[in-house]
Scaffold this active site. Structure first.
Site, PDB file in Angstrom:
ATOM      1  N   TYR A  51       0.579  -1.171  -0.101  1.00  0.00           N
ATOM      2  CA  TYR A  51       0.361  -0.143  -0.161  1.00  0.00           C
ATOM      3  C   TYR A  51       1.198   1.605  -0.213  1.00  0.00           C
ATOM      4  O   TYR A  51       1.978   1.080   0.693  1.00  0.00           O
ATOM      5  CB  TYR A  51      -1.202   0.047   1.413  1.00  0.00           C
ATOM      6  CG  TYR A  51      -2.343   0.233   0.909  1.00  0.00           C
ATOM      7  CD1 TYR A  51      -2.668   1.325   0.350  1.00  0.00           C
ATOM      8  CD2 TYR A  51      -3.139  -1.148   0.963  1.00  0.00           C
ATOM      9  CE1 TYR A  51      -4.156   0.964  -0.053  1.00  0.00           C
ATOM     10  CE2 TYR A  51      -4.450  -0.646   0.707  1.00  0.00           C
ATOM     11  CZ  TYR A  51      -4.804  -0.356  -0.412  1.00  0.00           C
ATOM     12  OH  TYR A  51      -5.718   0.157  -0.278  1.00  0.00           O
ATOM     13  N   GLU A  53      -0.371   4.660  -0.462  1.00  0.00           N
ATOM     14  CA  GLU A  53      -0.661   6.684  -1.033  1.00  0.00           C
ATOM     15  C   GLU A  53      -0.559   7.257  -0.887  1.00  0.00           C
ATOM     16  O   GLU A  53       0.783   7.288   0.125  1.00  0.00           O
ATOM     17  CB  GLU A  53      -2.098   6.180   0.224  1.00  0.00           C
ATOM     18  CG  GLU A  53      -3.554   5.411   0.420  1.00  0.00           C
ATOM     19  CD  GLU A  53      -4.160   5.029   1.055  1.00  0.00           C
ATOM     20  OE1 GLU A  53      -4.548   6.188   1.551  1.00  0.00           O
ATOM     21  OE2 GLU A  53      -5.528   4.416   0.639  1.00  0.00           O
ATOM     22  N   ASP A 197      -6.868  11.904 -25.653  1.00  0.00           N
ATOM     23  CA  ASP A 197      -6.873  10.402 -25.547  1.00  0.00           C
ATOM     24  C   ASP A 197      -6.992   9.822 -26.242  1.00  0.00           C
ATOM     25  O   ASP A 197      -7.390   9.240 -27.166  1.00  0.00           O
ATOM     26  CB  ASP A 197      -8.644  10.332 -25.063  1.00  0.00           C
ATOM     27  CG  ASP A 197      -8.677   8.256 -24.479  1.00  0.00           C
ATOM     28  OD1 ASP A 197      -7.419   8.075 -24.362  1.00  0.00           O
ATOM     29  OD2 ASP A 197     -10.021   8.774 -24.051  1.00  0.00           O
ATOM     30  N   THR A 223      -4.521   4.237 -22.204  1.00  0.00           N
ATOM     31  CA  THR A 223      -3.954   3.764 -21.352  1.00  0.00           C
ATOM     32  C   THR A 223      -2.687   2.904 -21.413  1.00  0.00           C
ATOM     33  O   THR A 223      -2.489   3.681 -22.546  1.00  0.00           O
ATOM     34  CB  THR A 223      -5.283   2.256 -21.805  1.00  0.00           C
ATOM     35  OG1 THR A 223      -4.858   2.566 -23.225  1.00  0.00           O
ATOM     36  CG2 THR A 223      -6.446   2.480 -21.888  1.00  0.00           C
ATOM     37  N   LYS A 226      -2.907  -1.178 -24.721  1.00  0.00           N
ATOM     38  CA  LYS A 226      -3.397  -1.214 -26.013  1.00  0.00           C
ATOM     39  C   LYS A 226      -2.148  -1.472 -27.351  1.00  0.00           C
ATOM     40  O   LYS A 226      -0.747  -2.004 -26.898  1.00  0.00           O
ATOM     41  CB  LYS A 226      -4.179  -0.197 -26.915  1.00  0.00           C
ATOM     42  CG  LYS A 226      -5.379  -0.061 -25.740  1.00  0.00           C
ATOM     43  CD  LYS A 226      -6.863   0.547 -25.833  1.00  0.00           C
ATOM     44  CE  LYS A 226      -7.911   0.857 -24.756  1.00  0.00           C
ATOM     45  NZ  LYS A 226      -8.612   1.623 -25.227  1.00  0.00           N
ATOM     46  N   ARG A 232      -2.515  -3.475 -18.154  1.00  0.00           N
ATOM     47  CA  ARG A 232      -3.639  -2.920 -18.012  1.00  0.00           C
ATOM     48  C   ARG A 232      -3.061  -1.805 -17.052  1.00  0.00           C
ATOM     49  O   ARG A 232      -3.689  -2.145 -15.761  1.00  0.00           O
ATOM     50  CB  ARG A 232      -4.636  -3.495 -17.541  1.00  0.00           C
ATOM     51  CG  ARG A 232      -4.900  -4.992 -18.495  1.00  0.00           C
ATOM     52  CD  ARG A 232      -6.333  -5.401 -17.998  1.00  0.00           C
ATOM     53  NE  ARG A 232      -7.456  -5.133 -18.619  1.00  0.00           N
ATOM     54  CZ  ARG A 232      -7.753  -4.960 -20.154  1.00  0.00           C
ATOM     55  NH1 ARG A 232      -6.350  -6.129 -20.631  1.00  0.00           N
ATOM     56  NH2 ARG A 232      -8.130  -4.775 -20.999  1.00  0.00           N
TER      57      ARG A 232
HETATM   58  C1  LIG Z   1      -9.973   2.253 -23.945  1.00  0.00           C
HETATM   59  C2  LIG Z   1     -10.298   3.499 -23.922  1.00  0.00           C
HETATM   60  C3  LIG Z   1     -10.198   3.692 -22.943  1.00  0.00           C
HETATM   61  C4  LIG Z   1     -10.648   3.375 -21.677  1.00  0.00           C
HETATM   62  O1  LIG Z   1     -10.005   2.083 -20.961  1.00  0.00           O
HETATM   63  P1  LIG Z   1     -10.210   1.154 -19.847  1.00  0.00           P
HETATM   64  O2  LIG Z   1      -8.574   0.696 -19.377  1.00  0.00           O
HETATM   65  O3  LIG Z   1     -10.349   0.276 -20.769  1.00  0.00           O
HETATM   66  O4  LIG Z   1     -10.960   1.959 -18.966  1.00  0.00           O
HETATM   67  C5  LIG Z   1     -10.629   5.663 -23.233  1.00  0.00           C
HETATM   68  N1  LIG Z   1     -10.451   6.633 -23.486  1.00  0.00           N
HETATM   69  C6  LIG Z   1      -9.991   5.174 -25.431  1.00  0.00           C
HETATM   70  C7  LIG Z   1     -10.332   6.087 -26.453  1.00  0.00           C
HETATM   71  C8  LIG Z   1     -10.028   3.840 -25.335  1.00  0.00           C
HETATM   72  O5  LIG Z   1      -9.677   3.451 -26.596  1.00  0.00           O
END
Ligand SMILES: *Cc1c(COP(=O)(O)O)cnc(C)c1O
Length: 414
Positions: A51, A53, A197, A223, A226, A232
Site C-alpha cells: 500500500y 497512498e 485521449d 491506457t 493497447k 492494464r
Molecule cells: C480503451 C479506452 C479507454 C478506456 O480504457 P479502460 O482501460 O478500458 O477503462 C478510454 N478512452 C479511449 C479512447 C479508449 O480507447
C-alpha cells in the site's frame, strides 16, 4: 504456475485454456496485444502486496523505500518518452484516468465536448450511460456523413456555439489520424482545455507512426495496454500548470492506493517502447493495417472512410448482407477474433450494429507481416460469405491455427 495449479486447478485450467486460445487464434481486437514476458513478470510480482497512498516522497504509509524509487523511475520514463512536463502513472485504467481529468478541470455540470460514441468516441467522452455524461453536460461532434472523417469546421462551429470547458479528442473506432494541432487551436479559440485521449494510438505516437499530441494539449491520457503493449493501466501526461490539480484528482480525489505491480510493469513497457525495435513495430502495425484494408477492399468490403491510416479498420457489412454480430461470431468460430461495432450514422442498434472492427497491433507483435494480413483478409472474406457453414468455418480455423503456429506469441511462446 505450479502453485496455482495446486491451489486452484479450476482457475489454472481456464488460464491455460485462454493461453492456448491466444496462441491459436488471430487476434484482431484493436485494443488488445501481447505483452512481453518481462511485463508479465513485473505484473505478477510481489509489488501487489504494497500500500502506498500518495506520491513518491509524499506517502501516507511508511515502508516506501523501494516503491518510491519505482514510481519515480516510471514517471521519468513516461515524461521522457512522450516529451511531457508532468506524468501521473497511477490511474487504474483509461476510464478512471479520464474521470480524474474532468474532476481536476471541471465543476459538476460544466460542458465537455467529445466525439460521439457511434462515430468512434469512447464512453468516457461524455456518453449518456457513462458517469462522465451524468455529472457533466456533454455535447458531441461527429464525423462527416460523406467522408466519414472529422469535419474540423463543424468541430469549431460546435465549440463556438456550446463553449465547452474542455474539448476531448481521441477515439476507440476511428481509422484515420487526428489533427491534434487544429483541435488545440479550436480549444484556445474558445478558452477550453484540450484533452487528447491517445489510448488506442499511444504506441503509434511513440513510434512516430502517428502525429504527436503532447505539444498541442493541456492534458493527454492513455491506457498502457493497447498499442503501448504494457499492463492494464493508464497514465496522465500534462502541462505543469495543471499538474497539481491532476495529481490531486487521481489521489485523493478518485483513487486510494496505486497498483504498484502495474506501475512497475508500465515502467518495463515504457523501456521497451523506447527501443528502435518498438519504432519499427509501430510502423509495421500501420503497414499491416493498410495491407489488410487493401485486400478487404479488393474483396468488395466497404470500409469506413475508405481505408485506414492507423492500426484499425471498420467494415460496414451492409452490402454483404450480414450483420456485425453474426459476422463477428462466425469469425470467432473460424479462429479470427474481432468485435462487432457501430458504423457512423448506423441505422442499426448498438447491441446489433452493421459493422465489425479489426486491428493489427496484436498480430504485428507476433511478427506477422503484409503477406499474412492479405491471407487473413481472404479468410475474413470466406468466413463472412459462409457465416452459416460450420464445415467451412472449421476448415478456416484449421488453416488459421497452422499459420499461428509459425508465429510465436510474445509472453507465451516467445
Ligand atoms: C480503451 C479506452 C479507454 C478506456 O480504457 P479502460 O482501460 O478500458 O477503462 C478510454 N478512452 C479511449 C479512447 C479508449 O480507447
Amino acid at each position: 504456475m505450479d502453485a496455482l495449479k495446486q491451489t486452484d486447478p479450476e482457475i489454472y485450467d481456464l488460464i491455460r485454456a485462454e493461453e492456448r486460445y491466444e496462441i491459436e487464434s488471430v487476434r484482431l481486437i484493436p485494443s488488445e496485444n501481447y505483452v512481453s514476458r518481462a511485463v508479465l513478470e513485473a505484473t505478477g510480482s510481489i509489488l501487489t502486496n504494497k500500500y502506498s497512498e500518495g506520491y513518491s516522497g509524499r506517502r501516507y504509509y511508511e515502508g516506501q523505500r523501494y516503491i518510491d524509487q519505482i514510481e519515480t523511475i516510471v514517471a521519468a520514463r513516461a515524461r521522457a518518452l512522450f516529451g511531457a512536463a508532468h506524468a501521473n502513472v497511477q490511474p487504474y485504467s483509461g476510464s478512471p484516468a479520464n474521470l480524474a481529468v474532468y474532476l481536476a478541470l471541471l465543476k459538476p455540470g460544466d460542458t465537455l465536448m467529445g466525439l460521439a460514441l457511434p462515430h468512434g468516441g469512447h464512453l468516457t467522452h461524455g456518453w449518456a450511460v457513462s458517469a462522465t455524461g451524468i455529472f457533466w453536460r456533454a455535447v458531441h461532434y461527429q464525423v462527416d456523413r460523406e467522408s466519414q472523417r472529422i469535419d474540423y469546421d463543424a468541430v469549431r462551429d460546435l465549440a463556438k456555439k456550446e463553449r465547452p470547458k474542455i474539448i476531448v479528442t481521441g477515439a476507440t473506432a476511428y481509422p484515420r489520424q487526428f489533427d491534434f494541432k487544429i483541435f488545440g487551436e479550436i480549444a484556445r479559440e474558445v478558452g477550453a482545455f484540450m484533452l487528447a485521449d491517445i489510448s488506442h494510438i499511444a504506441g503509434l505516437i511513440v513510434a512516430g507512426a502517428h502525429p504527436d499530441a503532447v505539444p498541442y494539449s493541456d492534458v493527454v491520457t492513455t491506457t498502457t495496454h493497447k498499442t503501448l503493449r504494457g499492463p492494464r493501466g493508464a497514465m496522465i501526461l500534462c502541462r505543469n500548470e495543471v499538474a497539481e490539480k491532476i495529481d490531486k484528482a487521481v489521489f485523493p480525489g478518485l483513487q486510494g492506493g496505486p497498483h504498484n505491480h502495474t506501475t512497475a510493469a508500465i515502467g518495463v513497457a515504457l523501456k521497451e517502447a523506447a527501443t528502435p525495435a518498438f519504432k519499427e513495430y509501430g510502423h509495421q502495425i500501420v503497414r499491416n493495417a493498410k495491407a489488410m484494408a487493401e485486400e478487404l477492399l479488393a474483396h468488395g468490403f466497404n470500409l469506413v472512410s475508405g481505408g485506414t491510416d492507423n492500426h484499425l479498420i471498420l467494415i460496414d457489412l451492409t452490402n454483404k448482407k450480414v450483420i456485425g454480430k453474426k459476422a463477428a461470431q462466425a469469425l470467432d468460430r473460424a479462429g479470427i477474433v474481432c468485435n462487432y461495432n457501430t458504423v457512423p450514422y448506423d441505422p442499426r442498434k448498438p447491441f446489433s450494429p452493421s459493422g465489425v472492427r479489426l486491428g493489427t497491433p496484436a498480430v504485428t507483435s507476433r511478427g506477422m507481416g503484409v503477406g499474412e494480413m492479405r491471407q487473413i483478409a481472404r479468410w475474413i472474406d470466406e468466413a463472412v460469405a459462409h457465416a452459416d457453414d460450420e464445415a467451412a468455418l472449421a476448415r478456416i480455423k484449421g488453416e488459421v491455427g497452422e499459420m499461428c503456429r509459425r508465429f510465436p506469441a510474445p509472453g507465451i511462446t516467445a
